[in-house]
Scaffold this motif. Structure first.
Motif, PDB file in Angstrom:
ATOM      1  N   ASP A   1       0.809  -1.217   0.000  1.00 42.07           N
ATOM      2  CA  ASP A   1       0.000   0.000   0.000  1.00 42.07           C
ATOM      3  C   ASP A   1       0.849   1.277   0.000  1.00 42.07           C
ATOM      4  O   ASP A   1       0.320   2.379   0.131  1.00 42.07           O
ATOM      5  CB  ASP A   1      -0.965   0.011   1.184  1.00 42.07           C
ATOM      6  CG  ASP A   1      -0.253  -0.126   2.529  1.00 42.07           C
ATOM      7  OD1 ASP A   1       0.993  -0.271   2.516  1.00 42.07           O
ATOM      8  OD2 ASP A   1      -0.932  -0.102   3.568  1.00 42.07           O
ATOM      9  N   ASP A   2       2.191   1.132  -0.148  1.00 40.03           N
ATOM     10  CA  ASP A   2       3.033   2.309  -0.346  1.00 40.03           C
ATOM     11  C   ASP A   2       2.700   2.950  -1.695  1.00 40.03           C
ATOM     12  O   ASP A   2       2.177   2.283  -2.606  1.00 40.03           O
ATOM     13  CB  ASP A   2       4.518   1.927  -0.322  1.00 40.03           C
ATOM     14  CG  ASP A   2       5.021   1.657   1.081  1.00 40.03           C
ATOM     15  OD1 ASP A   2       4.385   2.129   2.046  1.00 40.03           O
ATOM     16  OD2 ASP A   2       6.062   0.976   1.217  1.00 40.03           O
ATOM     17  N   ASN A   3       3.049   4.200  -1.840  1.00 42.22           N
ATOM     18  CA  ASN A   3       2.816   4.901  -3.104  1.00 42.22           C
ATOM     19  C   ASN A   3       3.888   4.489  -4.115  1.00 42.22           C
ATOM     20  O   ASN A   3       5.008   4.999  -4.088  1.00 42.22           O
ATOM     21  CB  ASN A   3       2.841   6.415  -2.881  1.00 42.22           C
ATOM     22  CG  ASN A   3       2.573   7.188  -4.166  1.00 42.22           C
ATOM     23  OD1 ASN A   3       2.280   6.602  -5.208  1.00 42.22           O
ATOM     24  ND2 ASN A   3       2.679   8.510  -4.087  1.00 42.22           N
TER      25      ASN A   3
ATOM     26  N   ALA B   1      20.950   3.123 -12.943  1.00 46.16           N
ATOM     27  CA  ALA B   1      19.935   4.177 -12.813  1.00 46.16           C
ATOM     28  C   ALA B   1      18.870   3.840 -11.777  1.00 46.16           C
ATOM     29  O   ALA B   1      18.217   4.735 -11.229  1.00 46.16           O
ATOM     30  CB  ALA B   1      19.270   4.441 -14.164  1.00 46.16           C
ATOM     31  N   PHE B   2      18.686   2.547 -11.470  1.00 47.65           N
ATOM     32  CA  PHE B   2      17.628   2.117 -10.553  1.00 47.65           C
ATOM     33  C   PHE B   2      18.130   1.911  -9.127  1.00 47.65           C
ATOM     34  O   PHE B   2      17.390   1.429  -8.274  1.00 47.65           O
ATOM     35  CB  PHE B   2      17.012   0.802 -11.061  1.00 47.65           C
ATOM     36  CG  PHE B   2      16.485   0.884 -12.473  1.00 47.65           C
ATOM     37  CD1 PHE B   2      15.223   1.394 -12.727  1.00 47.65           C
ATOM     38  CD2 PHE B   2      17.256   0.456 -13.546  1.00 47.65           C
ATOM     39  CE1 PHE B   2      14.726   1.475 -14.017  1.00 47.65           C
ATOM     40  CE2 PHE B   2      16.773   0.541 -14.847  1.00 47.65           C
ATOM     41  CZ  PHE B   2      15.502   1.049 -15.086  1.00 47.65           C
ATOM     42  N   LEU B   3      19.371   2.285  -8.849  1.00 45.52           N
ATOM     43  CA  LEU B   3      20.033   1.888  -7.605  1.00 45.52           C
ATOM     44  C   LEU B   3      19.312   2.359  -6.343  1.00 45.52           C
ATOM     45  O   LEU B   3      19.106   1.593  -5.406  1.00 45.52           O
ATOM     46  CB  LEU B   3      21.466   2.427  -7.599  1.00 45.52           C
ATOM     47  CG  LEU B   3      22.315   1.955  -6.430  1.00 45.52           C
ATOM     48  CD1 LEU B   3      22.788   0.541  -6.667  1.00 45.52           C
ATOM     49  CD2 LEU B   3      23.535   2.879  -6.246  1.00 45.52           C
ATOM     50  N   TRP B   4      18.931   3.625  -6.296  1.00 42.49           N
ATOM     51  CA  TRP B   4      18.359   4.203  -5.066  1.00 42.49           C
ATOM     52  C   TRP B   4      16.843   4.284  -5.207  1.00 42.49           C
ATOM     53  O   TRP B   4      16.327   4.681  -6.246  1.00 42.49           O
ATOM     54  CB  TRP B   4      18.937   5.587  -4.818  1.00 42.49           C
ATOM     55  CG  TRP B   4      18.836   6.006  -3.376  1.00 42.49           C
ATOM     56  CD1 TRP B   4      17.762   6.586  -2.757  1.00 42.49           C
ATOM     57  CD2 TRP B   4      19.838   5.862  -2.366  1.00 42.49           C
ATOM     58  NE1 TRP B   4      18.040   6.818  -1.433  1.00 42.49           N
ATOM     59  CE2 TRP B   4      19.314   6.378  -1.158  1.00 42.49           C
ATOM     60  CE3 TRP B   4      21.140   5.353  -2.363  1.00 42.49           C
ATOM     61  CZ2 TRP B   4      20.042   6.416   0.028  1.00 42.49           C
ATOM     62  CZ3 TRP B   4      21.860   5.380  -1.185  1.00 42.49           C
ATOM     63  CH2 TRP B   4      21.322   5.899  -0.002  1.00 42.49           C
ATOM     64  N   LYS B   5      16.131   3.899  -4.165  1.00 43.13           N
ATOM     65  CA  LYS B   5      14.671   3.911  -4.190  1.00 43.13           C
ATOM     66  C   LYS B   5      14.134   4.798  -3.072  1.00 43.13           C
ATOM     67  O   LYS B   5      14.618   4.747  -1.943  1.00 43.13           O
ATOM     68  CB  LYS B   5      14.086   2.506  -3.993  1.00 43.13           C
ATOM     69  CG  LYS B   5      14.343   1.550  -5.149  1.00 43.13           C
ATOM     70  CD  LYS B   5      15.650   0.809  -4.989  1.00 43.13           C
ATOM     71  CE  LYS B   5      15.842  -0.224  -6.065  1.00 43.13           C
ATOM     72  NZ  LYS B   5      17.206  -0.768  -6.100  1.00 43.13           N
ATOM     73  N   VAL B   6      13.124   5.575  -3.413  1.00 42.99           N
ATOM     74  CA  VAL B   6      12.356   6.347  -2.439  1.00 42.99           C
ATOM     75  C   VAL B   6      10.901   6.216  -2.847  1.00 42.99           C
ATOM     76  O   VAL B   6      10.523   6.638  -3.938  1.00 42.99           O
ATOM     77  CB  VAL B   6      12.760   7.837  -2.417  1.00 42.99           C
ATOM     78  CG1 VAL B   6      11.883   8.607  -1.442  1.00 42.99           C
ATOM     79  CG2 VAL B   6      14.239   7.989  -2.050  1.00 42.99           C
ATOM     80  N   THR B   7      10.098   5.591  -2.005  1.00 42.66           N
ATOM     81  CA  THR B   7       8.687   5.431  -2.361  1.00 42.66           C
ATOM     82  C   THR B   7       8.032   6.790  -2.577  1.00 42.66           C
ATOM     83  O   THR B   7       8.364   7.769  -1.910  1.00 42.66           O
ATOM     84  CB  THR B   7       7.924   4.655  -1.270  1.00 42.66           C
ATOM     85  OG1 THR B   7       8.070   5.329  -0.027  1.00 42.66           O
ATOM     86  CG2 THR B   7       8.448   3.231  -1.159  1.00 42.66           C
ATOM     87  N   GLY B   8       7.118   6.814  -3.538  1.00 42.94           N
ATOM     88  CA  GLY B   8       6.476   8.068  -3.889  1.00 42.94           C
ATOM     89  C   GLY B   8       7.197   8.823  -4.991  1.00 42.94           C
ATOM     90  O   GLY B   8       6.752   9.898  -5.401  1.00 42.94           O
ATOM     91  N   THR B   9       8.338   8.257  -5.480  1.00 44.46           N
ATOM     92  CA  THR B   9       9.086   8.879  -6.580  1.00 44.46           C
ATOM     93  C   THR B   9       9.172   7.890  -7.744  1.00 44.46           C
ATOM     94  O   THR B   9       8.675   6.761  -7.663  1.00 44.46           O
ATOM     95  CB  THR B   9      10.515   9.257  -6.144  1.00 44.46           C
ATOM     96  OG1 THR B   9      11.310   8.066  -6.030  1.00 44.46           O
ATOM     97  CG2 THR B   9      10.501   9.993  -4.816  1.00 44.46           C
TER      98      THR B   9
END
Length: 544
Positions: A134-136, A204-212
């Motif tokens: 249910d995260d964005n 390019a996919f290394l760092w994740k921040v939900t909602g982005t």
């Protein structure tokens, strides 16, 4: 990229490469021989068939793996025993600049690290990125249509691990500094074994921040800068090339201010060049080339037109119209290719890449198959070899390998169509059979490369300007860094003979001019040259 055991201090913005640098892209087992480790078979091929033409080799992931032909790494510190040993890798690195993948975004779900994550204890137990359903996640950009999250029962309860590519490829969590520390140890090991070029896979996919979007985030660029600092401090002659199969303007950001990647894959070149040769119109390729910034000293473009993956279409977004892209996709399908898909940010299924051997992709034009397959294929390489940057040539292009439908049927993976394994004896027979195209492809490409590596104007950072010769003649001018050599590179990209008036080029009358490919002197600067379909000329004031 000198082969040397000496300790050399390299200043920032130094070009450690020259016109002599060519990179062969290959799997460790692209050529196999009974009762011989494939890496030894590869070394024999490099030493005999390639001889002194190509000085660098990118061996695609040679580690134990569980899927994706090596890109789901089980153990970064071992060589896949079916390929050979670390000694075989080191033997190659002694004679060739060795390029290796650093599969840094994810690893195999069968790795010891992920086993420990499932157990909830030991190294790796906190290495992987998790989120909640249910995260964005609506804005997440990725190149696959499979579900992003994979549910896993662990010793610490139910977790949902992040899988950008497949559920067998589980993404790391670089917010944990221990993950970075683990990869610095891996890099150190690779440097010690002789790796000089690091390909940062899927960086390019290394760092994740939900909602982005979770792609090209500032933290990812920071990690690239940090890795460059660490690698250069350990081995000043080692370089980083980022693999970012994304739209062109985003790709260029990985140069940073000449302080991130030394090199970036020129991902827009393959679809634009293919479009040019299938339509007989260089408008889009010319527009793109005119818009590309010259690489600063200390940076380079890594040019390629075929690889182990397909011909990516995202790098053509904004460069080719939707109609052009659709026509390109349909033409490749008509030539026996397959199409891999992705889910867009609007939930739409869009073509992500075209899977086909480059030789078969050149079978004809948008109007259908014709008799110019060989000439069109060679033209593509003659253009690529002359462009600003270092050329990378896929082993199956060098050999003129065609679509492997048997491997495709066995794996059911579209990319397998261009990942043939040649039996060494079958390859030798194919190269000896004059009725087949393989020997002609190999000898012609080697001849072009042997000419290229002698020209200072083909230095990866030598000046380049786009010429305006109409839509059927694609041309550009290169000038050596000492300004002594100029080369006018012109290709007929159509299936009709085209006349090139030399008066349209800036051939200085006080100089002597030569056509390097045919090795003919040009005696009259006002003459017109008739270029046959897909013929290329390299007109130089210096002959070497």
């Amino acid at each position: 990229m000198r082969l040397s055991s000496e300790v050399v201090v390299v200043k920032p913005f130094t070009n450690q490469w020259s016109e002599e640098d060519i990179i062969l892209i290959t799997y460790g087992d692209s050529i196999i021989k009974a009762d011989q480790p494939p890496l030894q078979t590869l070394k024999h091929f490099l030493d005999t068939t390639i001889e002194n033409t190509i000085n660098s080799v990118h061996i695609l992931p040679f580690f134990p793996y569980s899927s994706d032909d090596g890109f789901a790494v089980i153990d970064y510190s071992s060589v896949n025993e079916s390929l050979g040993t670390w000694q075989d890798i080191e033997d190659i690195s002694k004679d060739y600049h060795l390029m290796s993948d650093l599969v840094i975004n994810h690893c195999s779900s069968r790795s010891a690290w992920f086993d420990n994550f499932v157990k909830g204890e030991g190294q790796g137990s906190d290495y992987f990125f998790t989120a909640l359903p249910d995260d964005n996640l609506t804005d997440v950009v990725r190149p696959r249509t499979s579900p992003l999250l994979k549910e896993v029962e662990t010793g610490n309860g139910k977790k949902f691990v992040w899988c950008t590519f497949s559920h067998d490829q589980v993404d790391f969590d670089f917010r944990n500094p221990e993950v970075l520390a683990a990869f610095t140890s891996i890099i150190r090991q690779y440097l010690d074994i002789g790796v000089k070029i690091f390909r940062l896979d899927a960086i390019a996919f290394l760092w994740k921040v939900t909602g982005t979007t979770c792609i090209n985030l500032p933290e990812t660029h920071e990690v690239v800068r940090l890795l460059r600092t660490l690698i250069e401090s350990a081995e000043p002659q080692a370089i980083i090339i980022t693999e970012t199969n994304i739209p062109n303007t985003q790709n260029l950001t990985y140069f940073g201010n000449a302080n991130e990647a030394h090199g970036i894959y020129n991902f827009s070149l393959p679809p634009l060049l293919l479009n040019t040769l299938l339509t007989g119109n260089c408008l889009y390729l010319k527009r793109w080339l005119m818009s590309m910034p010259p690489s600063q000293d200390g940076t380079l473009y890594f040019n390629f037109i075929a690889s182990h993956d397909g011909i990516g279409l995202r790098p053509a977004e904004g460069l080719l119209s939707e109609n052009e892209l659709d026509t390109l996709v349909h033409t490749v399908e008509n030539f026996g290719g397959k199409i891999s898909w992705r889910t867009s940010d609007t939930g739409e299924q869009k073509a992500y890449e075209m899977n086909i051997s480059l030789y078969d992709a050149m079978q004809g034009t948008v109007d259908g198959k014709d008799q110019w397959n060989f000439e069109r294929f060679i033209c593509a390489h003659a253009i690529m070899f002359a462009l600003e940057g270092i050329p990378g040539i896929y082993i199956h292009s060098l050999l003129g390998t065609q679509n492997d439908y048997q491997k495709l049927a066995n794996t059911h993976h579209n990319r397998s169509i261009n990942r043939r394994r040649w039996q060494e004896n079958a390859l030798e027979e194919a190269l000896a059979n004059k009725s087949l195209h393989h020997a002609r492809v190999l000898s012609t490409l080697k001849s072009l490369l042997n000419t290229r590596i002698k020209q200072p104007a083909f230095h990866p950072n030598a000046t380049q300007f786009t010429l305006h010769l109409g839509l059927q003649l694609f041309g550009f001018w290169r000038q050596s860094q000492d300004r002594k050599q100029s080369i006018f590179c012109v290709s007929n990209v159509s299936d009709q003979p085209i006349t090139l008036p030399l008066s349209e080029l800036n051939l200085i009358i006080t100089e002597s001019w030569f056509e390097l490919i045919s090795k003919k002197e040009i005696t009259e600067l006002t003459q017109k040259i008739l270029l046959t379909p897909y013929q290329t000329v390299w007109i130089s004031n210096v002959i070497t």
